[in-house]
Design a protein around this motif. Sequence first.
Motif, PDB file in Angstrom:
ATOM      1  N   UNK A  75     -47.829 -24.486  29.120  1.00  0.00           N
ATOM      2  CA  UNK A  75     -46.509 -24.118  28.577  1.00  0.00           C
ATOM      3  C   UNK A  75     -45.891 -25.235  27.740  1.00  0.00           C
ATOM      4  N   UNK A  76     -46.071 -26.473  28.158  1.00  0.00           N
ATOM      5  CA  UNK A  76     -45.512 -27.596  27.412  1.00  0.00           C
ATOM      6  C   UNK A  76     -46.196 -27.750  26.056  1.00  0.00           C
ATOM      7  N   UNK A  77     -47.509 -27.584  26.007  1.00  0.00           N
ATOM      8  CA  UNK A  77     -48.232 -27.674  24.741  1.00  0.00           C
ATOM      9  C   UNK A  77     -47.799 -26.576  23.774  1.00  0.00           C
ATOM     10  N   UNK A  78     -47.513 -25.396  24.301  1.00  0.00           N
ATOM     11  CA  UNK A  78     -47.008 -24.293  23.474  1.00  0.00           C
ATOM     12  C   UNK A  78     -45.662 -24.675  22.846  1.00  0.00           C
ATOM     13  N   UNK A  79     -44.774 -25.215  23.662  1.00  0.00           N
ATOM     14  CA  UNK A  79     -43.471 -25.677  23.186  1.00  0.00           C
ATOM     15  C   UNK A  79     -43.625 -26.765  22.126  1.00  0.00           C
ATOM     16  N   UNK A  80     -44.516 -27.698  22.365  1.00  0.00           N
ATOM     17  CA  UNK A  80     -44.714 -28.799  21.434  1.00  0.00           C
ATOM     18  C   UNK A  80     -45.269 -28.323  20.098  1.00  0.00           C
ATOM     19  N   UNK A  81     -46.133 -27.314  20.118  1.00  0.00           N
ATOM     20  CA  UNK A  81     -46.684 -26.782  18.868  1.00  0.00           C
ATOM     21  C   UNK A  81     -45.604 -26.107  18.033  1.00  0.00           C
ATOM     22  N   UNK A  82     -44.710 -25.366  18.680  1.00  0.00           N
ATOM     23  CA  UNK A  82     -43.620 -24.717  17.945  1.00  0.00           C
ATOM     24  C   UNK A  82     -42.691 -25.768  17.343  1.00  0.00           C
ATOM     25  N   UNK A  83     -42.361 -26.801  18.117  1.00  0.00           N
ATOM     26  CA  UNK A  83     -41.477 -27.849  17.630  1.00  0.00           C
ATOM     27  C   UNK A  83     -42.089 -28.623  16.469  1.00  0.00           C
ATOM     28  N   UNK A  84     -43.410 -28.727  16.445  1.00  0.00           N
ATOM     29  CA  UNK A  84     -44.085 -29.460  15.380  1.00  0.00           C
ATOM     30  C   UNK A  84     -44.319 -28.606  14.143  1.00  0.00           C
ATOM     31  N   UNK A  85     -43.972 -27.313  14.189  1.00  0.00           N
ATOM     32  CA  UNK A  85     -44.243 -26.384  13.093  1.00  0.00           C
ATOM     33  C   UNK A  85     -42.995 -26.134  12.255  1.00  0.00           C
ATOM     34  N   UNK A  86     -43.209 -25.809  10.992  1.00  0.00           N
ATOM     35  CA  UNK A  86     -42.134 -25.330  10.133  1.00  0.00           C
ATOM     36  C   UNK A  86     -42.177 -23.807  10.143  1.00  0.00           C
ATOM     37  N   UNK A  87     -41.168 -23.186   9.522  1.00  0.00           N
ATOM     38  CA  UNK A  87     -41.116 -21.724   9.509  1.00  0.00           C
ATOM     39  C   UNK A  87     -42.353 -21.122   8.853  1.00  0.00           C
TER      40      UNK A  87
END
Length: 392
Positions: A309-321
């Motif tokens: 779950x944390x890696x999923x959150x981190x991937x979204x935070x590292x992404x642009x729209x």
Amino acid sequence: MKNISNIGIFTLLLVSSLTIMVGTVIAPSLSGITDHLNFGYPPAWLITLPALGVVVFARIIGKLLNRIGATKLLYGGLVPYAILGVSGAFMYNDYLLMLNRFLLGAATVAVQVAVTSLIADFFKGEQRMKLIAWQGMAIELGGVVFLSIGGILGEWHWTFPFYIYLMALLALLLVVKTLPKTSKRLPESKMGQEREKGNLPKIRTIFYASILAMVLFFVSFVTLPLYLPTALNFSESATGYYMAFISLIAILSASQMPKVVNKIGDGKTISLGFLLFMLGYLCLANFSSVPLLLLTVLFIGVGFGFTIPLLNHMMIEASTDATMGKNLGLYSMGVFGGQFLSTFIDYASDDYTTIYGIASVLAMLLGSGLYFVFKKIEHNPRHTQPKPLPLE
């Protein structure tokens, strides 16, 4: 934030839970299924072949998200998910069955990428983070429910677990009725391109960490259905309950994961998760009593809750729209690629004690290595720091 009802939020979480059951729903009945089908290949392939399908189709699905939008992509994933899932009960040819399970992976990655993108579209800031945490909990709750039901149905008849895949049609009805429609994603801006470049090291690390975390977690799912009945005389339902207990612990630990992250940081939390995997497989490798079997549940469950779950959150935070689709596809490749690679753990040894020993050593080395990698990334001046996770 778009206006979405509580039923709409429930729909997002229900759809998210379908991704965990793509392989695990038949896990408790794996031995019975392979016996009746006279399956001539390693039984674990039936669990992990959908994961290979996810890996192959993830990049295509990620690009498709930007072209047609998340809502249409979700429609296009749920229907074949239901059809391919239930039809596995009627395929007696090994090659057709393997093709069926492989294509089921394409439908699964469409569902996973679409629903995570919808959460990113509908919610912003702390609300988005809260829903991502709920999504992780919903996925593991689905594991608890579907593993338990799959074990019970498998004792009635070996084909019955396959009918659980029809749950996707109910989810489709709820999606049509409760979720607002979304539009295509906008092209990347220059500022977004700069942010993406600065976060590339972290994105790559998240990708590799997701592979490794799922390899370690899924070692238990591909070995326990065969190990517990032979070594400990577990029934199919008891095996299902035991594996569901692991998912239950993962739910509880995922709910507390944001607090741990805010105290020690995301990189250290992930490293801690790998070390907990190590302890779980050490208990299995040295099994001598029921308390060790219970400790295995605790360590492996918390290990999952502190990593995926944390890696999923981190991937979204590292992404642009504009790069959300590409990066979510990459994350899906990592998660399900790890599931597929776990199949080959059987080639390490015919002895499960040896397999669990290898897994524990691997987890220790990876946890230590990721600690230093994430520490280096956090000190990179080009890296964009994410916002703290919400505690509620």
